[in-house]
Design an enzyme around this catalytic site. Structure first.
Site, mmCIF file in Angstrom:
data_model
loop_
_atom_site.group_PDB
_atom_site.id
_atom_site.type_symbol
_atom_site.label_atom_id
_atom_site.label_comp_id
_atom_site.label_asym_id
_atom_site.label_seq_id
_atom_site.Cartn_x
_atom_site.Cartn_y
_atom_site.Cartn_z
ATOM 1 C CG ASP A 1 47.675 35.886 -35.356
ATOM 2 O OD1 ASP A 1 48.205 36.603 -34.492
ATOM 3 O OD2 ASP A 1 46.508 36.052 -35.777
ATOM 4 C CE LYS B 1 44.073 20.771 -40.503
ATOM 5 N NZ LYS B 1 43.408 19.697 -39.708
ATOM 6 C CG ASP C 1 46.782 35.845 -29.330
ATOM 7 O OD1 ASP C 1 47.912 36.342 -29.503
ATOM 8 O OD2 ASP C 1 45.728 36.516 -29.364
HETATM 9 C C1 IPM Z 1 50.019 39.767 -33.880
HETATM 10 C C2 IPM Z 1 48.790 40.540 -34.218
HETATM 11 C C3 IPM Z 1 48.925 40.986 -35.673
HETATM 12 C C4 IPM Z 1 48.930 39.743 -36.528
HETATM 13 C C5 IPM Z 1 47.869 42.013 -36.125
HETATM 14 C C6 IPM Z 1 47.885 43.243 -35.254
HETATM 15 C C7 IPM Z 1 48.034 42.362 -37.565
HETATM 16 O O1 IPM Z 1 47.656 39.766 -34.001
HETATM 17 O O2 IPM Z 1 51.124 40.335 -33.972
HETATM 18 O O3 IPM Z 1 49.878 38.602 -33.509
HETATM 19 O O4 IPM Z 1 47.871 39.180 -36.851
HETATM 20 O O5 IPM Z 1 50.025 39.322 -36.882
HETATM 21 MG MG MG Z 2 48.025 37.936 -33.034
#
Ligand code: IPM
Ligand code: MG
Length: 385
Positions: free
Chosen positions: A258, A202, A262
């Site tokens: 992170d 960003k 996902d």
């Molecule tokens: C990941 C998970 C972790 C993170 C958590 C469990 C601390 O979400 O590995 O992506 O946020 O890094």
């Molecule tokens: Mg994660």
């Protein structure tokens, strides 16, 4: 092959398993059956040690990871990690939570490059929430910085300010060396894949973003054979859904990585299929320390039912074959075995379509081992990397 020691003699490869909580031990148990198969097939002695982390460690020792386990992890050639967390420990203050187990390992072992592939297996393209033509054969590698940024920045905490209000502070901070090393690793990975790297930040609103972009551009000058582009993180979140096939390798900071990883994982249709590697990657050919774990969490709702999908954990061992045992042919063999069983119609509950029969986690592993045996018969033994 085996790990070659300084003296040049073969020694056993030391694998530490940290199953953690929830379905962690179920999927690691299944993965160890695959580890045993490869140990035999490649004729690599693998010494396996087990220990506890996360909620399991809180219950036993009062902390999410002990110094002794960090020490053991530091000495292992590789760590197979399961998952941590669960409702039982949800009420604990942040610093005492199971998640601190994995964060401490990343930090203390300096595992700064978190590699998160998002691939779509054509065999289960229907499981994705996006239209098949959008996600068919996507093959994205997200390289997430994993030892710095807002996860670790100081100052942090919740205080009461002069107006008597609670005030929370987190700090996003990066120095140039931290940005440079993860960018270098990402360029190297891009060079071995499609040759394209998108750096995500960003830079329009954050100082860390501006520095990130400057450093990525500088490192890009030494890596001119890789095509570098830049994208704002919000736009990247949108582009991943709009046209995911435009991406080859993405490099980004800890928090954006992170979130975006996902999102990218969801494109594949199931979190239950995606592995990850977190490496100390000074020399990408030879990560000194390495941790392999599925992207999914501890799934407390299905614990003990035997239905957890072991494939993400098994494919994480595939990344271990690739990066730590440096045998990409063996890693490819495992990927082929996974694709074969998916093509044969084997589905655990998380990837079964409505009406499709679901197999248990251990039946899924049975079918992987059977596929490995068939594939091994068809191809010559690969004793050497
Ligand atoms: C990941 C998970 C972790 C993170 C958590 C469990 C601390 O979400 O590995 O992506 O946020 O890094
Ligand atoms: Mg994660």
């Amino acid at each position: 092959m085996g790990a070659v020691s300084e003296s040049g003699t073969n020694r056993a490869f030391n694998l530490l398993t940290l199953p953690g909580d929830g379905i962690g031990s179920e999927i690691i148990d299944e993965t160890l059956r695959v580890v045993a198969w490869f140990s035999d097939y490649l004729d690599v002695p693998i010494d396996i040690e087990h220990d506890i982390v996360g909620g399991a460690s809180i219950d036993e020792h009062g902390v999410p990871i002990t110094d002794a386990v960090v020490q053991k992890a530091n000495c292992a050639d590789a760590i197979l990690f399961g998952a941590v967390g669960g409702p039982k420990w949800d009420g604990l203050p942040r610093a005492a939570r199971p998640e601190m187990g994995i964060l401490r390992l990343r930090k203390e072992l300096d595992l700064f490059a978190n590699l998160r592939p998002a691939v779509n297996f054509p065999e289960i393209v229907a499981a994705s929430s996006l239209r098949p033509e959008l996600v068919e054969s996507i093959d994205i590698m997200i390289v997430r910085e994993s030892t710095s940024g807002v996860y670790f920045g100081e100052p942090r905490g919740i205080e009461t300010n002069e107006k008597g209000m609670r005030r929370a502070v987190d700090t996003q901070a990066y120095d140039e060396a931290e940005i440079a090393r993860v960018c270098r690793a990402a360029f190297e990975i891009a060079r071995r894949r499609g040759g394209r790297l998108c750096s995500v930040d960003k830079a329009n609103v954050m100082e860390t973003g501006a520095l990130w972009r400057t450093i990525a551009t500088e490192i890009g000058q030494d890596n001119a054979d890789v095509e570098l582009s830049h994208m704002y993180a919000d736009n990247c979140a949108m582009q991943l859904l709009r046209e995911p096939k435009q991406f080859d390798v993405i490099v980004t900071d800890n928090l954006f990585g992170d979130i975006l990883s996902d999102e990218a994982a969801a494109l594949s249709g199931s979190l239950g299929l995606l592995p990850s590697a977190t490496l100390h990657m000074a020399d990408p050919e030879r990560p000194k320390r390495a941790l392999y774990e599925p992207i999914h969490g501890s799934a407390p709702d299905i614990v003990g039912k035997g239905i957890a999908n072991p494939l993400a954990s098994i494919l994480s061992f595939g990344m271990c074959l690739n990066y730590s045992l440096r045998n990409s042919a063996a890693a490819d063999l495992l990927t082929q075995a996974v694709r074969r069983v998916l093509a044969q119609g084997f589905r655990t509950a998380d990837i079964a379509a409505a009406g499709e029969k679901a197999v248990t986690g251990s039946e899924m592993t049975d079918s992987i081992l059977a596929a490995l045996n068939e594939l091994a018969e068809d191809s010559p033994r690969m004793m050497e990397a």
